[in-house]
Motif scaffolding. Structure first.
Motif, short mmCIF file in Angstrom:
data_model
loop_
_atom_site.label_atom_id
_atom_site.label_comp_id
_atom_site.label_asym_id
_atom_site.label_seq_id
_atom_site.Cartn_x
_atom_site.Cartn_y
_atom_site.Cartn_z
N HIS A 136 1.39 -10.49 -5.63
CA HIS A 136 -0.01 -10.43 -6.05
C HIS A 136 -0.14 -9.46 -7.23
O HIS A 136 0.28 -8.30 -7.15
N PRO A 137 -0.72 -9.90 -8.34
CA PRO A 137 -0.81 -9.04 -9.53
C PRO A 137 -1.58 -7.74 -9.32
O PRO A 137 -1.34 -6.77 -10.03
N VAL A 138 -2.49 -7.70 -8.34
CA VAL A 138 -3.26 -6.48 -8.12
C VAL A 138 -2.36 -5.35 -7.63
O VAL A 138 -2.76 -4.18 -7.66
N HIS A 139 -1.14 -5.67 -7.21
CA HIS A 139 -0.22 -4.66 -6.72
C HIS A 139 0.60 -3.99 -7.84
O HIS A 139 1.37 -3.07 -7.56
N THR A 140 0.47 -4.46 -9.07
CA THR A 140 1.34 -3.93 -10.13
C THR A 140 1.14 -2.43 -10.35
O THR A 140 2.10 -1.71 -10.62
N GLU A 141 -0.10 -1.95 -10.23
CA GLU A 141 -0.31 -0.51 -10.43
C GLU A 141 0.42 0.30 -9.37
O GLU A 141 1.03 1.33 -9.67
N ALA A 142 0.37 -0.15 -8.12
CA ALA A 142 1.03 0.58 -7.05
C ALA A 142 2.55 0.52 -7.17
O ALA A 142 3.24 1.50 -6.87
N VAL A 143 3.09 -0.62 -7.62
CA VAL A 143 4.54 -0.80 -7.65
C VAL A 143 5.14 -0.32 -8.97
O VAL A 143 6.18 0.34 -8.99
N ALA A 144 4.51 -0.63 -10.10
CA ALA A 144 5.10 -0.35 -11.42
C ALA A 144 4.81 1.06 -11.91
O ALA A 144 5.43 1.50 -12.88
N ASN A 145 3.88 1.77 -11.30
CA ASN A 145 3.58 3.15 -11.65
C ASN A 145 4.20 4.05 -10.59
O ASN A 145 3.99 3.82 -9.39
N VAL A 147 3.75 6.95 -9.25
CA VAL A 147 2.94 7.61 -8.22
C VAL A 147 2.34 6.61 -7.23
O VAL A 147 1.73 7.01 -6.23
N GLY A 148 2.54 5.31 -7.48
CA GLY A 148 2.14 4.32 -6.49
C GLY A 148 2.90 4.45 -5.19
O GLY A 148 2.52 3.82 -4.19
N MET A 149 3.95 5.26 -5.17
CA MET A 149 4.71 5.49 -3.95
C MET A 149 3.81 5.94 -2.80
O MET A 149 4.06 5.62 -1.63
N ALA A 150 2.76 6.68 -3.10
CA ALA A 150 1.84 7.12 -2.05
C ALA A 150 1.26 5.92 -1.31
O ALA A 150 1.18 5.91 -0.08
N GLU A 151 0.82 4.91 -2.07
CA GLU A 151 0.28 3.69 -1.46
C GLU A 151 1.36 2.95 -0.68
O GLU A 151 1.15 2.52 0.46
N LEU A 152 2.52 2.79 -1.32
CA LEU A 152 3.58 1.97 -0.73
C LEU A 152 4.09 2.57 0.57
O LEU A 152 4.21 1.88 1.59
N LEU A 153 4.42 3.86 0.53
CA LEU A 153 5.00 4.51 1.71
C LEU A 153 3.99 4.55 2.85
O LEU A 153 4.32 4.23 4.00
#
Length: 632
Positions: A136-145, A147-153
């Protein structure tokens, strides 16, 4: 008959999970070449407190943001901060290590989506949910940036806890003690990774209701009593984390409003602006063609009343909830037959998980950010997969073609979007190209113009940004500093005075103004401003306590100046500087207390002689001052 992905050709849940993982990696692989961009720079690249193994433990006890707004931003994420430190020290600060970690964690979260959905829906629906989530393209900020690690983890730990809950041995009984302990630990780590994980108890209750399809609202008390041990343990985690937040931040919830909408803290009803964001939720999830790193005013403006956008938001939100309620009551979910209850689950999951950053209960720091849709989008992929599944029952070939097309287009958009987070230049270019009306975009233009020496353009961009963002406090501070540093002190002081007048409860503006007033021999004003800054920082800021002591000295208020100097030495931690002790000696000399002046000089001499290299110039200065007092 030829089998399709909706016939679930995979023989095991493991196969479906691994294939969804593979697509997640494929869609995000080109982010591995990204550097540090946007929030990555202050939080990771320039954050020296996570750059050495020795300093990381202390960093865990400090706010997530390492700048002067750290406490005011209201974020404390010690698990994420610690992980940044481990990645930095183990890789030598390589951005590739951070982006590789993000890709792998995203793949793991994708697998958890498949595993969780498969607990209450057929494998085919779970698999398609995983495919949609993976790209889903809306996830690019969380995955490609980075500091998105906070969201992912946080999301991964959250989903893992949900999976343990629904996999418990006896769906009708309480969660076993071992599982309760495991879920509690996962919850604590997720909560300390990102604050939005606080909603896990609500998600578990939703899953519990999903596992008991015959229950109604009247059965809510019995469902709660059945899991009282688990909910009590999770409540204990909430209390402990909130106590820790209070110790580190001095507050429980974030006091700073989203950028540009500070008026929401001053009586403007927030419902008008909050509901303006709701149509964007649906647009970004269903039609993610226009993405942006920023949704501050200009993109989503501050609203003072009802308008077409926020009315549409209310209609869509209320309509979705009503449909979810009807769907929840209309069917029974089983392994053999998928009903609308899966769609209802998706809607309610979204509502539960979006609530901490929706600005309804309290201000969250952003009006909207794509990264914050990462965990809520699990609900969307389930609801969307149900729609495709229902289409498959009526038009199989159309459903398969639609699914393949949607996944392909999303993958292309995600791959195309990932490089936007390459560096600050690429983020800035995207923001200015697609949303020049954004107040943050104009702020970035002002900063960029300043760095290349185009001062006039920088000032114009600051002025535009201040207008769009309604005089945001951080922006006023930035603009005021810029004007002062480029010989426009009158304008800079005017801007800083506005910031102080607008937000007298903050300390940066009076801290800066105390210096400017002192330069202009406005010592009374300097003392007033410095005292305000000292009060805000509770006497722990060396710059403001020093300016207070100096201003009081200029006013001849020597007893107060001596008290302020002691605060600088002991409260603000400036006692290691020999200059502080010589200034203290001067103050004692002015009140005729030669004995204490000489004692202060002894302390100054000890500091000047300390360390590997003594400060010879400082020692000589101290000796000359001592000679004056001893001669007197």
């Amino acid at each position: 008959m030829t089998r399709t992905l909706w016939d679930s050709p995979f023989k095991s849940l493991r196969s479906a999970s691994l294939l969804a993982c593979a697509l997640a990696v494929l869609g995000s692989a080109n982010s591995l070449s990204n550097g540090f961009a946007y929030d990555d720079r202050p939080i990771i690249e320039l954050n020296t407190r996570i750059h050495t193994a020795d300093s990381i433990p202390e960093a865990l006890t400090l706010p997530y943001w390492p700048n002067e707004y750290g406490k005011e931003l209201g974020l404390w994420r010690p698990v994420t901060t610690g992980l940044y430190g481990v990645l930095w020290t183990s890789s030598g600060g390589s951005p590739a290590a951070f982006h590789l970690a993000n890709v792998l964690v995203h793949a793991w979260v994708t697998a958890l989506v498949v595993l969780l959905v498969a607990q209450f829906a057929p494998l085919s629906l779970a698999f398609v949910s995983g495919l949609l989530f993976a790209v889903h393209p809306v996830h690019t900020e969380a995955v490609a940036n980075a500091v998105g690690m906070a969201e992912l983890l946080s999301s991964g730990l959250y989903l893992w806890a949900c999976l343990l809950f629904v996999r418990r041995v006896d769906p009708g009984g309480p969660v076993p003690i071992r599982t309760t302990l495991a879920i509690t630990v996962l919850y604590a780590i997720a909560f300390l990774s990102k604050e939005s994980a606080v909603t896990l108890p609500g998600a578990l209750f939703l899953l519990d209701g999903l596992r008991h399809p015959g229950r109604t609202l009247a059965d809510v008390p019995s469902l709660l009593r059945n899991q009282i041990r688990l909910y009590a343990a999770l409540a204990g985690v909430i209390v402990l984390v909130l106590v820790g937040r209070h110790e580190v931040l001095g507050n429980l919830a974030n006091p700073m409003a989203p950028l540009g909408v500070e008026l929401l803290n001053e009586g403007v009803p927030r419902i008008f602006t909050v509901t303006s964001a709701w149509p964007h939720y649906f647009r970004l999830l269903f039609f993610p063609s226009d993405l942006s790193p920023d949704y501050s005013p200009g993109v989503i403006p501050l609203a003072y009343g009802w308008n077409a956008t926020n009315v549409l938001g209310v209609i869509v939100a209320v309509g979705s909830l009503l449909l979810a309620l009807l769907a929840w009551r209309s069917g029974v979910l089983s392994r053999e037959r998928v009903t609308a209850r899966a769609a209802a689950f998706g809607v309610v999951w979204f509502v539960v998980t979006i609530s901490p950053i929706s600005n309804i209960l309290f201000l969250s720091g952003v009006i909207l950010a794509e990264r914050t849709l990462y965990l809520p989008s699990v609900g969307w992929v389930v609801a969307a997969s149900w729609l495709l599944h229902e289409l498959y029952r009526e038009r199989a070939r159309v459903a398969v073609a639609a699914t393949v097309l949607i996944v392909a287009v999303m993958t292309w958009k995600t791959v195309d979007r990932n490089p936007i987070w390459m560096d600050n230049v690429s983020v800035f270019d995207d923001m200015m190209s697609n949303h020049p009306e954004s107040g943050r975009a104009q702020w970035l233009l002002a900063d960029a113009s300043r760095m290349v020496g185009n001062i006039d353009q920088s000032i114009r961009a600051y002025a535009i940004s201040i207008g769009i963002l309604n005089g945001s406090y951080p922006l006023l501070i930035d603009a005021g500093r810029h004007l002062i540093n480029h010989d426009r002190e009158d304008a800079g002081i005017f801007i800083l005075e506005r910031a102080w007048r607008d937000r007298p409860d903050r300390g940066i503006a009076p801290q800066l103004l105390s210096v400017m007033y002192f330069r202009r021999a406005r010592y009374e004003d300097a003392a007033t401003a410095a005292q305000a800054a000292v009060d805000f920082y509770e006497g722990r800021d060396g710059a403001s306590t020093h300016m207070l002591a100096e201003s009081l000295a200029k006013l001849g208020r020597w007893d107060e100046a001596i008290e302020a100097r002691y605060r600088a030495i002991y409260d603000a931690g400036e006692g290691h500087r020999w200059q502080q002790w010589t200034w203290l000696a001067d103050a004692y000399g002015m009140v005729g207390d030669t004995t204490r002046a000489l004692t202060a000089l002894d302390s100054a001499l000890v500091r000047a002689e300390a360390g590997d290299g003594a400060d010879r110039e400082g020692i000589a200065q101290i000796d000359s001052i001592r000679a004056v007092y001893e001669g007197s």
